[in-house]
Enzyme design. Structure first.
Site, PDB file in Angstrom:
ATOM      1  N   ASP A  14       0.862  -1.193   0.000  1.00 35.16           N
ATOM      2  CA  ASP A  14       0.000   0.000   0.000  1.00 35.16           C
ATOM      3  C   ASP A  14       0.894   1.238   0.000  1.00 35.16           C
ATOM      4  O   ASP A  14       2.113   1.144   0.188  1.00 35.16           O
ATOM      5  CB  ASP A  14      -0.869  -0.058   1.266  1.00 35.16           C
ATOM      6  CG  ASP A  14      -1.933   1.034   1.292  1.00 35.16           C
ATOM      7  OD1 ASP A  14      -2.276   1.572   0.230  1.00 35.16           O
ATOM      8  OD2 ASP A  14      -2.418   1.347   2.405  1.00 35.16           O
ATOM      9  N   GLU A  51       2.761   5.019  -3.974  1.00 38.19           N
ATOM     10  CA  GLU A  51       2.797   5.964  -5.119  1.00 38.19           C
ATOM     11  C   GLU A  51       4.074   6.778  -5.158  1.00 38.19           C
ATOM     12  O   GLU A  51       4.469   7.133  -6.272  1.00 38.19           O
ATOM     13  CB  GLU A  51       1.573   6.885  -5.044  1.00 38.19           C
ATOM     14  CG  GLU A  51       0.263   6.170  -5.217  1.00 38.19           C
ATOM     15  CD  GLU A  51      -0.116   5.285  -4.025  1.00 38.19           C
ATOM     16  OE1 GLU A  51       0.261   5.623  -2.893  1.00 38.19           O
ATOM     17  OE2 GLU A  51      -0.759   4.256  -4.255  1.00 38.19           O
ATOM     18  N   ASP A 105      -8.877   3.407  -2.740  1.00 40.99           N
ATOM     19  CA  ASP A 105      -9.923   3.800  -1.801  1.00 40.99           C
ATOM     20  C   ASP A 105     -11.184   4.337  -2.472  1.00 40.99           C
ATOM     21  O   ASP A 105     -11.266   5.500  -2.847  1.00 40.99           O
ATOM     22  CB  ASP A 105      -9.375   4.857  -0.838  1.00 40.99           C
ATOM     23  CG  ASP A 105      -8.267   4.276   0.030  1.00 40.99           C
ATOM     24  OD1 ASP A 105      -8.110   3.033   0.023  1.00 40.99           O
ATOM     25  OD2 ASP A 105      -7.570   5.053   0.695  1.00 40.99           O
TER      26      ASP A 105
END
Ligand code: MIG
Length: 814
Positions: free
Chosen positions: A399, A402, A490
């Site tokens: 997770d 980025e 999300d």
């Protein structure tokens, strides 16, 4: 992305052959190289410099370029042609001298792509302008919300934490690839274009000018791949031969994953596992989110709440559960934290241009980020997973890669509000092609998450060579499928986000990512019973099926919405379990050919113009059409059936397409159709993929055409299948007017042992026959094996499958 200063290339000054299938070009504004591969793929690299920058392809995981023997020849009036025709593909590239331009054509002369202008600038900025035809459609572009066809949009590629606003652009993943399709409906024409730039880029998809597509990158020069069709599957085969394919997942990873932010203690996880099994909700994996760690320090456990992870995971394994733990890239800046101390000692962390340590605020507070572009950092990172493997962790969930983070925040308990957004503008990282050189983080940003997942997969495969790896990532770039499955981040538990997931996953699929899914039930905000029911009905058929949700909301285990919705969830997941053999074969096909598991209708029906308009239906492989219910309160669904025969899976009723129709869709029902002329291998449902099904092989036959399919089997877990330890059975079906039908099972091939087993063939929509033959001998009606039963419009044939070739024939009653 700031506006780069660019100069238009007006003239090709000179050219010369540069090895097999390649030409070196001298342009008025720089240099370029053009190459044609053996499969007809084309690559154009260009930069405003005396020489091209070193090729980063290999360093970022591109597969080797397979050159064709094509040789260029001069054209009359200047320029040259590079053309190739071979067993794997063909292409003709015509290069114009002035103004400089490129025509890419198929052998018949049909245009595939036309580079009308090339502009190059300092710092490796580049712009390519493609001339486009009206009516052409544009699919792919990785992880994007909005319409399936991206004509008319401006899309940015810069990986970013989308923070529950999936309708914004860009999102977590950048795949600068699209498939142009159409417009000629008589002869399907698809072509793929990859802007292989990991610096932030931008696509103007016939928006400012309906006749042009503009591709711009901010650094690294131009690296353009063109992948001929003519069919969508041809494009994906060629594109994936370049960027890589989705490796066959372990079978368990195709089961249902249950997740939540977070299951916070061993006791909570035990209770969850017990409840899942007690209620018979098919589930294979449990995910542990950030709260399993000690103060959000990755690779650690909170010893109060998880005193003995190894013991816990062993207990779960007994019940058929695998455990996936989250791993974020940010390492807590804490000298007492071993992983951080070691990272600093070994100098694996990203720095700022002034040499200071680059940090962000993430869950653990101040955190530092490894520079995954350096191969030795990737190995170091991989090694950190060893304790997790020792505890028995089966897969890793990446997770925040980025990378996500912020500069300051406000915290109240587990709640956190970023008060200043991320600033990595001073950060530098290794240049992938020249790891000793530093480049601005921004120039390589879109690679960050992918390189992390690559480190993870490579470690898992080397540490456990007997097992297939499972890595799930939020971020990625073109080719991420080689390393990780993706989920779309999300979402909110809202109908609009359920709907969004359909075109989003279809476009991700068309971008090379076969193993993808969205959080079932939605991540943020509370889900309603009806929304959960509809979400899991389609979510159970996502290539990657995981229920996940945030804290501070209604809990989202399948039984949290009352007995009716629980039964719906169970049925949906049982359907997935039934379809496992079919799904598994689709994943194997994805690995071999690059064809996705989820396919938009036009992928299967490229000759049918109406199919290209459909963005709320899905083909699960070639044989199943799904029309999910995406509206609150809806109890029917309008849908489109492409040309051919279709059987409604709920009642075997037969429809002939092309046709629009409205079908009842009570809450219990997901509209699902089988394509006439297909054989779908299934088995009876199990509670998890590792359990032996009561009925290991049930071939569902839907008359109405001919087909050939493959039943693919192996141990579901190891890599031995790559060395021939697999079992394949060809399934051939012929159906003739009046109900005559012949099904042939080829002799099983490969070395994976399959013990003799009971098998059933179920022919749908078949009236009682005059006779049923097995290997040319008539079968008796009745419950004996071999034998057949005809009831309720179905003919069911029972026999023993011992791997020998079999032929089943049905003679209709006169
Ligand atoms: O800032 O780990 O998308 O799936 O539950 C939020 C907590 C961090 C974002 C992920 C989500 C996960 C959550 N994470």
């Amino acid at each position: 992305m700031r506006e780069p200063r660019l100069e238009r290339c007006v003239r090709l000054r000179a050219w010369e052959p540069a090895g097999p299938g390649a030409v070196a070009l001298e342009l008025d504004v720089g240099v370029a190289s053009l190459a044609v591969a053996r499969d007809g793929s084309v690559r154009l690299r260009a930069a405003a410099a005396p020489a091209l920058p070193p090729d980063p392809a290999e360093a970022i995981g591109r597969l080797p370029w397979r050159p064709s023997p094509a040789e260029p020849f001069a054209r009359e009036g200047g320029g040259f042609v590079l053309a190739f025709e071979g067993a794997e593909g063909e292409v003709r590239v015509e290069v114009e001298e002035a103004p400089f331009g490129l025509h890419v054509l198929d052998r018949a002369g049909a245009p595939l792509a036309r580079l009308e202008a090339l502009e190059l600038g300092e710092d490796g900025a580049a712009r390519a302008i493609l001339a486009e035809e009206p009516g052409r459609r544009f699919f792919g572009f990785g992880e994007k919300a909005g319409r399936l066809d991206k004509r008319g949009s401006l899309l940015r590629m810069r990986n970013r934490d989308a923070n529950v606003t999936l309708e914004r652009d860009p999102l977590y993943v950048s795949i600068p690839f699209f498939m142009a399709f159409g417009p000629d409906s008589r002869a399907p024409r698809a072509c793929g274009v990859l802007l292989d730039a990991f610096a932030p880029s931008r696509f103007d998809v016939a928006r400012s000018d309906p006749g042009r597509v503009r591709l711009e990158t901010s650094a690294g020069g131009l690296d353009l791949g063109i992948f001929p069709g003519p069919l969508p599957r041809d494009v994906l085969r060629r594109m994936s031969a370049r960027v890589g394919r989705t490796p066959l997942p372990p079978l368990w990873a195709l089961g249902h994953h249950q997740s939540r932010w977070s299951y916070r203690s061993a006791e909570e996880v035990r209770a969850l596992a017990r409840e899942i099994r007690r209620r018979g909700i098919p589930t294979d994996a449990i995910h542990l989110d950030i709260d399993h760690m000690d103060g959000y320090r990755v690779f650690t456990w909170d010893r109060r709440r998880f005193p003995d992870p190894k013991q816990l995971l062993a207990e779960l394994a007994q019940q058929g559960f695998r455990v996936v733990t989250i791993v974020d890239p940010g390492l807590k800046v804490d000298p007492g934290y071993e992983v951080f101390a070691d990272a600093r000692h070994r100098d694996v962390l990203m720095r700022n241009s002034d040499g200071s340590l680059c940090t962000l605020r993430v869950w653990p507070g101040r955190a530092a980020l490894p520079d995954f572009n350096r191969p030795e950092v990737r190995s170091w990172w991989g090694e950190q997973h060893r304790p997790l493997l020792d505890a028995g962790v089966a897969g890793i969930w990446n997770d925040m890669n980025e990378p996500a983070g912020w500069t300051s925040d406000l915290r109240i308990g587990r709640l956190m509000l970023p008060t200043r957004s991320q600033d990595l503008s001073r950060a530098v990282q290794a240049d992938p092609a020249r790891p000793e050189r530093r480049v601005p983080h921004e120039h390589v940003r879109n690679l960050y998450g992918q390189q992390e997942s690559r480190a993870t997969r490579e470690f898992l495969e080397s540490a456990r060579p007997e097992r297939r790896a499972f890595v799930l990532s939020r971020s990625g770039f073109a080719g991420v499928q080689r390393y990780a499955a993706l989920w779309t981040g999300d979402s909110r538990s809202r109908w609009s986000h359920l709907r969004l997931s359909i075109p989003m996953l279809l476009n991700l699929s068309l971008s090379g990512v076969a193993f993808c899914g969205a959080d079932i039930g939605g991540f943020a905000l509370s889900c309603t019973p009806e929304l959960y029911a509809r979400w899991i009905q389609i979510g159970a058929l996502y290539p990657f099926a995981r229920t996940h949700s945030m804290f501070l909301k209604r809990r989202q285990e399948p039984w949290r919405f009352g007995p009716r919705v629980e039964a719906i969830a169970r049925a949906a997941l049982e359907l997935r379990m039934r379809l496992l053999p079919y799904l598994y074969a689709l994943f194997r096909e994805a690995e071999l050919s690059g064809a996705p598991v989820w396919r938009p209708l036009f992928f299967e029906f490229p000759n049918d113009p109406a199919s290209a308009d459909v963005e709320d239906q899905v083909m699960l492989g070639p044989a199943l059409l799904v029309a999910p219910v995406l509206e609150r309160g809806a109890r029917e669904r309008e849908l489109y059936l492409p040309p051919g025969t279709w059987l409604d899976l709920h009642d075997d009723s037969r429809h002939v397409g092309p046709k629009r129709l409205r079908v009842p869709a009570p809450l219990e029902r997901l509209p699902l159709f089988a394509r006439g002329g297909s054989v779908i291998p299934t088995r009876s449902p199990v509670r998890h993929a590792g359990e032996t099904p009561a009925e290991p092989l049930v071939l569902e036959v839907f008359p109405g055409g001919d087909s050939e399919a493959e039943l693919y089997e192996d141990d579901g877990e190891s890599l031995a299948y790559r060395a021939g330890e697999s079992a394949s059975t060809t399934l051939r079906l012929w159906t003739r007017a009046g109900g005559r039908l012949r099904l042939e099972l080829g002799a099983r091939e490969g070395r994976h042992p399959v013990p003799p087993r009971p098998a059933r063939v179920v022919v749908h929509g078949a009236p009682p026959p005059r006779s049923v033959l097995l290997d040319a001998r008539p079968l008796a009606e009745g419950s004996a094996t071999p034998g057949y039963v005809a009831a309720e419009g179905r003919v069911t044939i029972a026999f023993e499958d011992d791997g020998r070739a079999r032929a089943i024939e049905i003679e209709p009653a006169p």
